[in-house]
Design a protein around this motif. Structure first.
Motif, PDB file in Angstrom:
ATOM      1  N   VAL A  18      39.444  83.994 -16.209  1.00  0.00           N
ATOM      2  CA  VAL A  18      39.468  82.690 -16.878  1.00  0.00           C
ATOM      3  C   VAL A  18      39.552  82.824 -18.391  1.00  0.00           C
ATOM      4  CG1 VAL A  18      38.213  80.546 -17.240  1.00  0.00           C
ATOM      5  CG2 VAL A  18      38.153  81.650 -15.007  1.00  0.00           C
ATOM      6  N   TYR A  19      40.542  82.136 -18.989  1.00  0.00           N
ATOM      7  CA  TYR A  19      40.692  82.064 -20.434  1.00  0.00           C
ATOM      8  C   TYR A  19      40.557  80.619 -20.883  1.00  0.00           C
ATOM      9  CZ  TYR A  19      42.738  82.209 -25.099  1.00  0.00           C
ATOM     10  OH  TYR A  19      42.938  82.075 -26.444  1.00  0.00           O
ATOM     11  N   GLY A  20      39.856  80.422 -21.980  1.00  0.00           N
ATOM     12  CA  GLY A  20      39.731  79.075 -22.526  1.00  0.00           C
ATOM     13  C   GLY A  20      38.544  79.012 -23.443  1.00  0.00           C
ATOM     14  N   ASP A  21      38.356  77.872 -24.078  1.00  0.00           N
ATOM     15  CA  ASP A  21      37.216  77.707 -24.967  1.00  0.00           C
ATOM     16  C   ASP A  21      36.524  76.403 -24.634  1.00  0.00           C
ATOM     17  OD1 ASP A  21      35.360  77.740 -26.933  1.00  0.00           O
ATOM     18  OD2 ASP A  21      36.780  77.543 -28.605  1.00  0.00           O
ATOM     19  N   ALA A  22      35.275  76.520 -24.203  1.00  0.00           N
ATOM     20  CA  ALA A  22      34.525  75.314 -23.861  1.00  0.00           C
ATOM     21  C   ALA A  22      33.989  74.617 -25.105  1.00  0.00           C
ATOM     22  CB  ALA A  22      33.382  75.666 -22.906  1.00  0.00           C
ATOM     23  N   GLY A  23      34.105  75.261 -26.266  1.00  0.00           N
ATOM     24  CA  GLY A  23      33.655  74.630 -27.514  1.00  0.00           C
ATOM     25  C   GLY A  23      32.147  74.628 -27.684  1.00  0.00           C
ATOM     26  N   LEU A  24      31.487  75.578 -27.025  1.00  0.00           N
ATOM     27  CA  LEU A  24      30.019  75.596 -27.055  1.00  0.00           C
ATOM     28  C   LEU A  24      29.471  75.919 -28.448  1.00  0.00           C
ATOM     29  CD1 LEU A  24      27.393  75.335 -25.476  1.00  0.00           C
ATOM     30  CD2 LEU A  24      27.566  77.775 -24.945  1.00  0.00           C
ATOM     31  N   ASP A  25      30.145  76.840 -29.175  1.00  0.00           N
ATOM     32  CA  ASP A  25      29.643  77.222 -30.503  1.00  0.00           C
ATOM     33  C   ASP A  25      29.575  76.009 -31.432  1.00  0.00           C
ATOM     34  OD1 ASP A  25      29.392  79.786 -29.674  1.00  0.00           O
ATOM     35  OD2 ASP A  25      31.249  80.507 -30.594  1.00  0.00           O
TER      36      ASP A  25
ATOM     37  N   VAL B  61      48.649  79.853 -24.969  1.00  0.00           N
ATOM     38  CA  VAL B  61      49.709  78.881 -25.228  1.00  0.00           C
ATOM     39  C   VAL B  61      49.648  77.725 -24.225  1.00  0.00           C
ATOM     40  CG1 VAL B  61      52.207  78.546 -25.292  1.00  0.00           C
ATOM     41  CG2 VAL B  61      51.204  80.653 -26.221  1.00  0.00           C
ATOM     42  N   LEU B  62      49.567  78.057 -22.936  1.00  0.00           N
ATOM     43  CA  LEU B  62      49.741  77.042 -21.887  1.00  0.00           C
ATOM     44  C   LEU B  62      48.594  76.036 -21.797  1.00  0.00           C
ATOM     45  CD1 LEU B  62      51.335  79.219 -19.064  1.00  0.00           C
ATOM     46  CD2 LEU B  62      52.466  77.606 -20.606  1.00  0.00           C
ATOM     47  N   ILE B  63      47.424  76.396 -22.322  1.00  0.00           N
ATOM     48  CA  ILE B  63      46.275  75.485 -22.228  1.00  0.00           C
ATOM     49  C   ILE B  63      46.532  74.211 -23.034  1.00  0.00           C
ATOM     50  CG2 ILE B  63      44.943  76.313 -24.222  1.00  0.00           C
ATOM     51  CD1 ILE B  63      42.460  76.297 -22.318  1.00  0.00           C
ATOM     52  N   LYS B  64      47.491  74.298 -23.994  1.00  0.00           N
ATOM     53  CA  LYS B  64      47.777  73.132 -24.842  1.00  0.00           C
ATOM     54  C   LYS B  64      48.805  72.203 -24.206  1.00  0.00           C
ATOM     55  CE  LYS B  64      46.847  75.985 -28.860  1.00  0.00           C
ATOM     56  NZ  LYS B  64      47.453  77.270 -29.230  1.00  0.00           N
ATOM     57  N   HIS B  65      49.417  72.617 -23.069  1.00  0.00           N
ATOM     58  CA  HIS B  65      50.432  71.785 -22.423  1.00  0.00           C
ATOM     59  C   HIS B  65      49.816  70.461 -21.942  1.00  0.00           C
ATOM     60  CE1 HIS B  65      53.546  70.482 -19.641  1.00  0.00           C
ATOM     61  NE2 HIS B  65      54.350  71.390 -20.181  1.00  0.00           N
ATOM     62  N   PRO B  66      50.552  69.329 -22.119  1.00  0.00           N
ATOM     63  CA  PRO B  66      49.989  68.033 -21.707  1.00  0.00           C
ATOM     64  C   PRO B  66      49.641  67.964 -20.217  1.00  0.00           C
ATOM     65  CG  PRO B  66      52.093  67.748 -22.866  1.00  0.00           C
ATOM     66  CD  PRO B  66      51.859  69.217 -22.775  1.00  0.00           C
ATOM     67  N   ALA B  67      50.311  68.796 -19.391  1.00  0.00           N
ATOM     68  CA  ALA B  67      50.021  68.772 -17.949  1.00  0.00           C
ATOM     69  C   ALA B  67      49.081  69.908 -17.527  1.00  0.00           C
ATOM     70  CB  ALA B  67      51.321  68.854 -17.152  1.00  0.00           C
ATOM     71  N   ALA B  68      48.491  70.605 -18.498  1.00  0.00           N
ATOM     72  CA  ALA B  68      47.623  71.753 -18.183  1.00  0.00           C
ATOM     73  C   ALA B  68      46.484  71.365 -17.240  1.00  0.00           C
ATOM     74  CB  ALA B  68      47.060  72.350 -19.473  1.00  0.00           C
ATOM     75  N   HIS B  69      46.063  70.102 -17.324  1.00  0.00           N
ATOM     76  CA  HIS B  69      44.912  69.672 -16.509  1.00  0.00           C
ATOM     77  C   HIS B  69      45.196  69.681 -15.008  1.00  0.00           C
ATOM     78  CE1 HIS B  69      46.328  65.593 -15.368  1.00  0.00           C
ATOM     79  NE2 HIS B  69      47.089  65.744 -16.444  1.00  0.00           N
TER      80      HIS B  69
ATOM     81  N   TRP C 159      41.416  92.630 -10.032  1.00  0.00           N
ATOM     82  CA  TRP C 159      41.035  92.255 -11.405  1.00  0.00           C
ATOM     83  C   TRP C 159      41.996  92.821 -12.439  1.00  0.00           C
ATOM     84  CZ3 TRP C 159      35.019  93.292 -10.765  1.00  0.00           C
ATOM     85  CH2 TRP C 159      34.504  92.328  -9.892  1.00  0.00           C
ATOM     86  N   VAL C 160      42.858  93.795 -12.048  1.00  0.00           N
ATOM     87  CA  VAL C 160      43.863  94.302 -13.004  1.00  0.00           C
ATOM     88  C   VAL C 160      44.809  93.179 -13.437  1.00  0.00           C
ATOM     89  CG1 VAL C 160      43.817  96.674 -12.132  1.00  0.00           C
ATOM     90  CG2 VAL C 160      45.533  95.077 -11.260  1.00  0.00           C
ATOM     91  N   LEU C 161      44.893  92.115 -12.619  1.00  0.00           N
ATOM     92  CA  LEU C 161      45.770  90.987 -12.977  1.00  0.00           C
ATOM     93  C   LEU C 161      45.115  90.024 -13.975  1.00  0.00           C
ATOM     94  CD1 LEU C 161      47.242  90.065  -9.460  1.00  0.00           C
ATOM     95  CD2 LEU C 161      48.385  91.299 -11.308  1.00  0.00           C
ATOM     96  N   SER C 162      43.810  90.175 -14.192  1.00  0.00           N
ATOM     97  CA  SER C 162      43.085  89.209 -15.032  1.00  0.00           C
ATOM     98  C   SER C 162      43.683  89.015 -16.429  1.00  0.00           C
ATOM     99  CB  SER C 162      41.610  89.593 -15.140  1.00  0.00           C
ATOM    100  OG  SER C 162      40.985  89.408 -13.885  1.00  0.00           O
ATOM    101  N   PRO C 163      44.221  90.076 -17.080  1.00  0.00           N
ATOM    102  CA  PRO C 163      44.768  89.850 -18.430  1.00  0.00           C
ATOM    103  C   PRO C 163      45.915  88.838 -18.502  1.00  0.00           C
ATOM    104  CG  PRO C 163      44.389  92.182 -18.088  1.00  0.00           C
ATOM    105  CD  PRO C 163      44.162  91.517 -16.751  1.00  0.00           C
ATOM    106  N   LEU C 164      46.531  88.517 -17.338  1.00  0.00           N
ATOM    107  CA  LEU C 164      47.555  87.452 -17.338  1.00  0.00           C
ATOM    108  C   LEU C 164      46.991  86.157 -17.904  1.00  0.00           C
ATOM    109  CD1 LEU C 164      49.261  87.928 -13.839  1.00  0.00           C
ATOM    110  CD2 LEU C 164      50.361  88.192 -16.081  1.00  0.00           C
ATOM    111  N   LYS C 165      45.654  86.022 -17.827  1.00  0.00           N
ATOM    112  CA  LYS C 165      44.999  84.794 -18.305  1.00  0.00           C
ATOM    113  C   LYS C 165      45.319  84.495 -19.767  1.00  0.00           C
ATOM    114  CE  LYS C 165      40.777  87.284 -19.512  1.00  0.00           C
ATOM    115  NZ  LYS C 165      39.394  87.563 -19.157  1.00  0.00           N
ATOM    116  N   TYR C 166      45.669  85.557 -20.542  1.00  0.00           N
ATOM    117  CA  TYR C 166      45.914  85.332 -21.976  1.00  0.00           C
ATOM    118  C   TYR C 166      47.158  84.488 -22.240  1.00  0.00           C
ATOM    119  CZ  TYR C 166      42.017  88.451 -22.685  1.00  0.00           C
ATOM    120  OH  TYR C 166      40.770  89.005 -22.663  1.00  0.00           O
TER     121      TYR C 166
END
Ligand code: ZN
Length: 291
Positions: free
Chosen positions: A86-93, A264-272, A253-260
Motif C-alpha cells: 500500500v502506497y499513500g498518505d493518510a495525512g496523519l502528521d 502519480v495515479l493516486i491523484k487521478h479523479p477516478a482513483a477512488h 511481496w516482491v511485487l509490492s514496489p509496483l505500489k509506487y
C-alpha cells in the motif's frame, strides 16, 4: 519522573471505569472503580481488560505478525512500509501538528506505533509503547475529555464500527477532532479479526454524527490492484494446498514496489473506484475547533 510517567499522570484525570463510567480511585499504585470493583493495574501503562492471547492467535497471518510486532517493536511499522503493497498518505502528521502541546490526542488501536509525548497509545494488547490497554468497544475515557482521536486501519478490525465511532464522538470534547483511515480494496487481513471495507460515501455515513467532514484517497488504485494480485497469485499457484499458499504469500511481496506508481495515479479523479483506502477528518459539533 520519566516522560512516559508524565503522560500517564496527564491522562489519569480523564480515565473512568469502562464498564459503568464511574470515577476511578487510587488503590496503592493501581486504580479501582468505586462502583463496580474493577481494578486497573498501573505499571508503566494503565491496564484495563484487553484482548486475550487466544484472540491474537486465531488467524495464522496475524499470529506471525504478532510475533514480528513483539520482536521488531518500533521497527515493525518501518518494515511494513517497505513490504506492504500500500502506497499513500493518510495525512496523519499534519493532523497531529494541528494540536496544541497540551492537547490530549489518542491513537485508538495503536499497535506498536509510537509518537511524541502528546499522543496516548491505546490498544487491546499490551505492547511496550501502549499507554492504555483496553477493549476499544468501551473506552475508559470520560465524556468530552479528549481533544483528538485517530484510528489508522483499525476500524475494519472492530466488530461494530458504528458503536466504536459513537465512542469516539462520546470521548471527544465539542470541537474535538477525529482522523480515520479505513481500507477499501484490500485483501482479507485479520488483526486479530477483519470485518469490513468502506467506500467514501460509506465512510461519510459512518461519521455522520460529526461536522466538517473531509475525505480523500489515502491508499492508491495500484495498491488496491497489487494486493489483490498477490493474493490471486498465491491462490492460483498453490493448487489447493493451504500450506503452499502460506509459503507463496511472502514471495509475492516482491511485487509490492509496483505500489509506487500510485505516486502519480493516486491523484487521478477516478482513483477512488479501486483505491486501497480512504481517510476522513471531522469535528465533533458544538465547540470551537482548532487547538
Ligand atoms: Zn465500574
Amino acid at each position: 519522573m520519566t516522560r512516559r510517567e508524565q503522560l500517564l499522570d496527564r491522562i489519569r484525570p480523564v480515565l473512568v471505569c469502562p464498564t459503568c463510567r464511574g470515577p476511578l480511585v487510587e488503590r496503592g499504585r493501581d486504580l479501582a472503580c468505586a462502583t463496580c470493583d474493577l481494578v486497573v493495574k498501573r505499571d508503566g501503562a494503565f491496564r484495563f481488560a484487553g484482548l486475550s492471547e487466544e484472540t491474537q492467535n486465531a488467524d495464522w497471518l496475524n499470529s506471525v505478525k504478532a510475533v514480528a510486532k513483539h520482536r521488531l517493536g518500533r521497527l515493525y511499522p518501518l518494515a511494513m512500509n517497505v513490504l506492504a503493497p500500500v502506497y499513500g498518505d493518510a495525512g496523519l502528521d499534519a493532523f497531529l501538528d494541528s494540536f496544541a502541546d497540551d492537547a490530549i490526542v489518542c491513537d485508538l488501536g495503536a499497535g506498536t506505533r509510537s509518537y511524541d509525548d502528546r499522543v496516548v497509545c491505546v490498544d487491546g494488547f499490551g505492547y511496550k509503547s501502549v499507554h492504555v490497554v483496553c477493549d476499544l468497544v468501551a473506552l475508559p475515557f470520560a465524556d468530552g475529555s479528549l481533544d483528538g482521536v485517530f484510528s489508522e486501519a483499525v476500524l475494519e478490525h472492530v466488530p461494530d464500527p458504528v458503536a466504536h465511532v459513537a465512542e469516539m464522538l462520546r470521548v471527544l470534547r465539542p470541537g474535538g477532532r477525529v482522523h480515520c483511515y479505513f481500507p477499501f480494496m484490500q485483501a482479507f487481513h485479520a488483526s486479530p479479526h477483519d470485518y469490513s471495507r468502506l467506500t467514501i460515501p460509506g465512510l461519510r455515513k459512518l461519521f455522520e454524527g460529526f461536522t466538517d467532514c473531509r475525505t480523500w484517497v489515502a491508499g492508491g488504485p495500484t495498491s488496491g490492484l497489487v494486493w489483490t494480485l498477490q493474493e490471486w497469485l498465491a491462490i492460483a499457484g498453490s493448487f489447493g494446498s493451504e500450506r503452499l499458499y502460506r509459503a507463496l504469500v511472502p514471495l509475492t511481496w516482491v511485487l509490492s514496489p509496483l505500489k509506487y506508481l500510485d505516486a502519480v495515479l493516486i491523484k487521478h479523479p477516478a482513483a477512488h473506484t479501486i483505491a486501497s483506502g480512504f481517510a476522513i477528518e471531522a469535528t465533533k459539533p458544538g465547540g470551537a475547533p482548532g487547538r
